[in-house]
Design an enzyme around this catalytic site. Structure first.
Site, PDB file in Angstrom:
ATOM      1  N   GLU C  81       0.844  -1.198   0.000  1.00  0.00           N
ATOM      2  CA  GLU C  81       0.000   0.000   0.000  1.00  0.00           C
ATOM      3  C   GLU C  81       0.880   1.249   0.000  1.00  0.00           C
ATOM      4  OE1 GLU C  81       0.631   2.070   3.319  1.00  0.00           O
ATOM      5  OE2 GLU C  81      -1.552   1.988   3.435  1.00  0.00           O
ATOM      6  N   CYS C 113      -3.653  -4.353   3.523  1.00  0.00           N
ATOM      7  CA  CYS C 113      -2.638  -5.251   4.068  1.00  0.00           C
ATOM      8  C   CYS C 113      -2.649  -6.630   3.419  1.00  0.00           C
ATOM      9  CB  CYS C 113      -2.814  -5.390   5.577  1.00  0.00           C
ATOM     10  SG  CYS C 113      -2.609  -3.837   6.435  1.00  0.00           S
ATOM     11  N   HIS C 235      -2.528 -12.266   9.891  1.00  0.00           N
ATOM     12  CA  HIS C 235      -2.217 -10.843   9.726  1.00  0.00           C
ATOM     13  C   HIS C 235      -2.134 -10.224  11.114  1.00  0.00           C
ATOM     14  CE1 HIS C 235      -1.877  -6.825   8.418  1.00  0.00           C
ATOM     15  NE2 HIS C 235      -3.030  -6.459   8.940  1.00  0.00           N
TER      16      HIS C 235
END
Lengths: 386, 133, 349
Positions: C81, C113, C235
């Site tokens: 990103e 993400c 994550h």
């Protein structure tokens, strides 16, 4: 080859000369040199200048300067070899007179460095280094000489004090030179307490940004004699180059181009370095003066520092160096520096140095060493009293 | 001064991949590549990639930097000799600038070298980092 | 199925502590440390960006690849990103730097993400279909949180790279599952410097719902249960979320430990679960099963089941281990240096 002589010299004002332009500085110095020599015309003109384009967006200096000197039509050209531009311009004048192409030639140098920002000036000077592999990666000029300084210190035990002593000595000489940009004395502590630019070099190890011009009249001995003014003989001229990149030099503690240029000039002069009694050398940074004295053979590698500390290179020392104050105190308008060195040797050999800075004992043979970039080009001249 | 992007693009093989020329006759490697071996005058050569580790030969710390470099100032600059004997100049990053020394072992990393303000092209290349692993 | 032929990571050496950020904004450091389990985060110096991190991670992946010739790599996909250019790919620079040009397909991915795991998924698919021999997937970010925003305590930098292939695998991919809905939990509009987010709306309905959605589907698809896995990687926008989701799904602290990097690394965004996977591979043994599930706002999750092969013992030390980069030789910076490094100080043009 004809005997070549220098018969008159002239300077503009040096320093931050806000009231003079690039051409104005040149014309001041040129007119002073013409007056000093007493010549009534020139056969040609060389203008040494490193970076008038980047500094003031002006190129084409041969025509510009001939025009503003009131001599349109004169054969005139610019010579560029970074900070050695002045010395190279002098060499071109020497060759032209020696070869019989012209009889009276002006060798001049000029640089107008304060009409731009400090950043732009730094960038302009850095153009003498390898743009793609040094400057691109963050090299600055103080940085390049600082790299040599650390190498020299590591190899020979050269000390910070030795470097400071060079700046102190040059300021002592420059304090008595009316042309000098910074005509005042400094101390060892003063140098070491001044702001750090690039380790181990402080601001007082560095030559300044200077506006200025210098000019000399180069002619034959016959004409010099006729003019009835003091003159000196040019015995030898040597020019050499080296790798543009510092990283490509096997030995970072010496400047090979200066060694070769000195050997060539001495050979032409039929002299050895022991015959030379004093020198003006290119002390753009204190370390440069030290390295040069070893490179041209005045001292053995590693021996210049102790000799400088012992006062051997002082005005009254055994081998006076930079009686003018050098680039350090006198200032360093890059294109003009090589010509100013010739003018200083002229003044010393003809006994015309200002009060308090005449080298004692009436020296007979002097030398100039001028160099470009981190020593990728160097030009040496040997001169003798007439 | 603005660097036109073609000038940087042309150097990619060297800045990105450390491509050098190795001359057949002398066996010497030159970085950046050159057409003629300065020692032998030989022109027969092959492309080789420089090793990515070496030792610092000399260094400085630029403390008063042109504004182009203020973002990273003070920064260390060094000449290093790589394990094949080739020397090149680059910044030394990822360490205290006062800890840089002659003889220090380095590794070459790919880093951003210059960026023309917020809108210009980004230039990438090599820097030295301490070889700590 | 296809799998990983070479893997590598790269992290900045610089770190800033939560206390140092909290001090500047009068924030409560203990609540970040305990509540979100964040101690410090990586800070990229000014000469490091997504492209440079990606290049170094890719070089490490090549070192572990057993001699993959970069010109045999058929595609390069970088998920991030924080691509340095709005227009101009990151992948071209990386491909050029590793010598993989010109016969190669290239695309930059963006999905908050999850961009990194997307790149891995697509690279795997290309190789598995036999369309190309190798494909390189890189997850890299140098993310920025707005000053004083909660994200400033976590937004970090790092990269993980994976060369996907069919032979000579380090880890075979046994199953994948992707799960996605439209979810306005976190976004950054064109020309904006910092992202914005929905505060607590990023939790239950966003991170947890999608991570669990993908994970449960993957467990079902594979017929495996959490206890069948040696390790699991999720994550990690902070230390807390991955731990909670792991426990709720039935995984243990021991399973997530090697890849649970956020407490000391921060949130490396696209890089988070991929870098966690590199750290997990570093300590895994032949035959180990690794569960992996990414999450990207917007929102979606990619899940993978990896089976480690014999080759791991031979390659793990061919390049630097991720935990070495995480734990050793760190340089701590103050907020001023961090602000300068991250270009948070308004300068003259």
């Amino acid at each position: 080859m004809r005997q070549v002589c220098v018969v008159g010299v002239g300077f503009s004002q040096w320093g931050e000369v806000w009231r003079r332009s690039l051409r104005g500085l040149f014309v001041d110095a040129a007119m002073n040199a013409i007056k000093n020599a007493g010549v009534d015309h020139l056969d040609s003109l060389y203008v040494g200048c490193m970076a008038s384009g980047p500094f003031v967006s002006q190129e084409h200096l041969g025509a510009l300067m001939a025009d503003y000197l009131g001599m349109k039509g004169l054969p005139a050209m610019r010579v560029e070899s970074a900070c050695a531009s002045g010395g190279m311009a002098f060499r071109q004048a020497f060759i032209e007179v020696a070869g019989g192409f012209s009889d009276i030639v002006m060798a001049s140098g000029v640089e107008k460095m304060t009409d731009c920002s400090g950043d732009d000036a730094t960038a302009a000077l850095a153009m003498a280094a390898d743009q793609e592999y040094e400057v691109f990666n963050g090299a600055t000029f103080p940085g390049l000489y600082a790299l040599m300084a650390h190498a020299h210190m590591a190899r020979y035990g050269t000390t910070r004090q030795m470097l400071s002593a060079i700046a102190v000595k040059n300021h002592k000489n420059g304090a008595k030179n009316p042309v000098a940009q910074y005509p005042f004395e400094i101390t060892i502590e003063g140098v070491e307490k001044s702001v750090m630019i690039a380790d181990p070099l402080h601001i007082l190890d560095c030559s300044p940004i200077t506006d200025g011009a210098a000019a000399v009249i180069v002619t034959t001995e016959e004409i010099a004699r006729k003019l009835g003014k003091p003159y000196i003989k040019v015995l030898g001229s040597g020019l050499a180059t080296d790798t543009i990149q510092l990283a490509h030099r096997a030995d970072l503690t010496t400047i090979k181009a200066s060694t070769l240029a000195a050997e060539r000039a001495l050979k032409m002069a039929g002299k050895t370095i022991r015959d030379v009694q004093f020198a003006e050398v290119h002390d753009c940074f204190t370390i440069a003066e030290l390295v040069i004295l070893e490179s041209i053979g005045v001292y053995k590698p590693g021996q210049a520092g102790p000799a400088i500390l012992a006062g051997e290179t002082a005005l009254e020392g055994k081998f006076p160096v930079n009686s003018s104050g050098g680039l350090k105190s006198k200032g360093h308008p890059v294109g003009a520096t090589g010509i100013a060195q010739i003018a200083e040797v002229y003044k010393q050999l003809t006994g015309q140095a200002e009060k308090g800075r005449q080298i004692p004992g009436s020296p007979k043979i002097g030398m100039t060493q001028n160099m470009g970039g981190s020593g990728a080009s160097s030009v040496v001249h040997i001169m003798e009293v007439a | 001064m603005t660097m036109f992007s073609s000038r940087n693009w042309r150097e990619y093989p060297q800045r990105y991949r450390l491509e050098a020329s190795k001359f057949k006759k002398s066996g010497k490697t030159y970085f950046p590549p050159r057409a003629v071996d300065p020692e032998t005058g030989d022109t027969a050569q092959e492309m080789v990639k420089l090793p990515d580790t070496g030792k610092i030969v000399t260094y400085t710390v630029i403390r008063t930097a042109p504004s182009q470099w203020t973002e990273i100032a003070p920064y260390a600059l060094a000449i290093a000799e790589l394990t094949d004997g080739t020397r090149l100049m680059a910044q030394v990053v990822d360490c205290d600038v006062n800890a840089v020394k002659i003889g220090m072992e380095i590794r070459i990393e790919f880093r951003r070298i210059q960026s023309e303000s917020d809108h210009g092209v980004l230039s990438y290349g090599y820097k030295f980092v301490p070889k700590w692993y | 199925m296809a799998g990983i032929v070479g893997y590598g990571a790269h992290l900045p050496r610089h770190r800033i502590k939560v206390e140092e950020i909290a001090k500047v904004w009068g924030a409560d450091a203990p609540s970040y440390k305990k509540g979100l389990m964040l101690r410090e985060k990586s800070v990229p110096p000014p000469d490091m960006d997504t492209i440079t991190l990606a290049v170094e991670a890719a070089k490490n992946a090549l070192k572990r690849s057993g001699g993959v010739n970069p010109v045999d790599i058929g595609a390069i996909y970088i998920g991030s990103e924080s691509h340095p250019y709005a227009v101009k790919p990151s992948g071209t620079v990386v491909a050029e730097a590793i010598g993989a040009t010109p016969d190669i397909h290239c695309a930059d991915f963006e999905f908050a993400c999850k961009a990194g795991s997307e790149a891995m998924f697509v690279a795997l698919s290309h190789v598995d279909s036999g369309y190309m021999k190798y494909a390189l997937a890189i997850a890299a970010d140098t993310s920025q949180g707005a000053p004083s925003d909660a994200l400033e305590f976590s937004a970090a930098a790092g990269a993980g790279a994976f060369i996907m292939g069919k032979d000579n695998l380090i880890a075979e991919c046994l199953f994948t599952h992707s799960y996605m809905t439209d979810m306005p939990d976190f976004w950054r509009r064109e020309h904006q410097f910092y992202p914005q987010h929905g505060g607590r709306f990023t939790g239950e309905e966003a991170y947890f719902a999608h991570t669990k959605g993908a994970s449960k589907a993957l467990l079902k698809k594979s017929g495996l249960k959490p206890s069948d896995f040696t390790y699991a990687v999720f994550h990690q926008p902070n230390g807390k979320f991955p731990q909670r989701v792991a426990f709720e799904l039935g995984f243990t602290q021991e399973q997530i430990d090697p890849g649970w990097l956020a407490p000391r690394l921060g949130n490396t965004y696209s890089g988070a679960s991929p870098i966690g996977l590199t750290a997990t591979l570093d300590v895994s043994k032949p035959g180990d099963l690794i569960f992996m599930c990414s999450y990207g706002s917007g929102a979606g999750s990619d899940g993978f089941v990896w089976k480690v092969t014999q080759r791991i013992d031979e390659v793990r030390d061919k390049a630097v281990r991720t935990h070495k980069l995480l734990d050793e030789n760190l340089i701590y910076v103050d907020y001023g240096t961090y602000a300068k490094f991250r270009r948070k100080i308004k300068m003259n043009e």
